[in-house]
Enzyme design. Sequence first.
Site, PDB file in Angstrom:
ATOM      1  N   ILE A 137      13.901   9.653 -16.037  1.00 49.22           N
ATOM      2  CA  ILE A 137      13.971  10.377 -17.300  1.00 49.22           C
ATOM      3  C   ILE A 137      13.212   9.553 -18.329  1.00 49.22           C
ATOM      4  CG2 ILE A 137      16.083  11.668 -16.850  1.00 49.22           C
ATOM      5  CD1 ILE A 137      17.701   9.572 -18.244  1.00 49.22           C
ATOM      6  N   ASP A 138      12.755  10.207 -19.379  1.00 52.31           N
ATOM      7  CA  ASP A 138      11.902   9.553 -20.361  1.00 52.31           C
ATOM      8  C   ASP A 138      12.650   8.440 -21.101  1.00 52.31           C
ATOM      9  OD1 ASP A 138       9.858  11.351 -19.732  1.00 52.31           O
ATOM     10  OD2 ASP A 138      10.575  12.807 -21.216  1.00 52.31           O
ATOM     11  N   LYS A 139      11.883   7.541 -21.669  1.00 58.48           N
ATOM     12  CA  LYS A 139      12.445   6.401 -22.389  1.00 58.48           C
ATOM     13  C   LYS A 139      13.506   6.829 -23.401  1.00 58.48           C
ATOM     14  CE  LYS A 139      11.081   2.902 -25.792  1.00 58.48           C
ATOM     15  NZ  LYS A 139       9.968   2.370 -26.618  1.00 58.48           N
ATOM     16  N   THR A 141      15.142   9.656 -23.592  1.00 52.46           N
ATOM     17  CA  THR A 141      16.161  10.562 -23.067  1.00 52.46           C
ATOM     18  C   THR A 141      17.262   9.706 -22.464  1.00 52.46           C
ATOM     19  OG1 THR A 141      14.530  12.280 -22.566  1.00 52.46           O
ATOM     20  CG2 THR A 141      16.638  12.418 -21.427  1.00 52.46           C
ATOM     21  N   ARG A 238      11.046  19.366 -22.492  1.00 52.24           N
ATOM     22  CA  ARG A 238      10.346  19.202 -23.766  1.00 52.24           C
ATOM     23  C   ARG A 238       9.170  20.175 -23.873  1.00 52.24           C
ATOM     24  NH1 ARG A 238       9.151  12.882 -23.623  1.00 52.24           N
ATOM     25  NH2 ARG A 238       8.337  13.280 -25.733  1.00 52.24           N
TER      26      ARG A 238
END
Length: 304
Positions: A137-139, A141, A238
């Site tokens: 998962i993104d930084k 998130t 997103r």
Amino acid sequence: MDIVELLVSEEHQNERIDKYLSSYNEEWSRTQVQLWIKEGAVKVNEQTVKTNYKCQLHDKIVIEIPEPEPLDVVAEEMDLDIYYEDQDVLVVNKPKGMVVHPAPGHMSGTLVNGLMAHCQDLSGINGVLRPGIVHRIDKDTSGLLMVAKNDMAHESLVEQLVNKTVTRRYKAIVHGSIPHDHGTINAPIGRDKMDRQSMTVTNESSKEAVTHFHVLERFENYTFVECQLETGRTHQIRVHMKYIGYPLVGDPKYGPKKTLSINGQALHAGILGFEHPRTKEYLEFEAPLPEQFEDVLNQLRNNR
């Protein structure tokens, strides 16, 4: 050698080039970007520049990223929020602001650094920089990730992701008031031709992407939603929410500049479920919303 080409938009004109590039890709540290600039690996309109160069509208930036040297990932003691662990798998609640795995120029402080200090037995399928990492998962998130502690578990979890049997439900706050209670976004996602570090809905060189959502709570100019992933493309929620006109609050890449203060997208991977690779038992875990996320929700409720 990887080559990245960027075109400066109005949003980034007059911004220092080292600041712009380090914010452009979360895996590029500002120190690493400055080193590339000093080594001549970054050119603006075919000319080398200094680290304090101010970007101009429509500048063409070309970055020649050198092949990385062989790297050692160092174990770092961290206070990991572990929800489940046995000999095969581990489920961890990643905090907002933490990168999942190391990359050149960003070799410490990642989840992988902490996992390596916590346990020695991580699968090696994804190589030395991503041991045990099945999905990411993104930084900015927060939320739950499953980690494989051996290759058998890794292969099983990846197969479940491919077969779309893993439960992944996210909570998000988006701009705008969504009028319908439920929806499905079925739109392929690929690299943005104008911005290679961003993703977009496109039919060119793309992959199937399906996101289901339902509304949890509505506010005057915002909506609190739960999104369930059927596929797992980079930045999927997103990109999809932006595509239907409801970008995530706080999203620095896909959202509006004027947004609520939350330091990155309001997105939390709250529910994760999968079949245990060895026992075949279905396991499901739920992590509560982070405090900052709850604070934004309460602020919206109080402003009704």
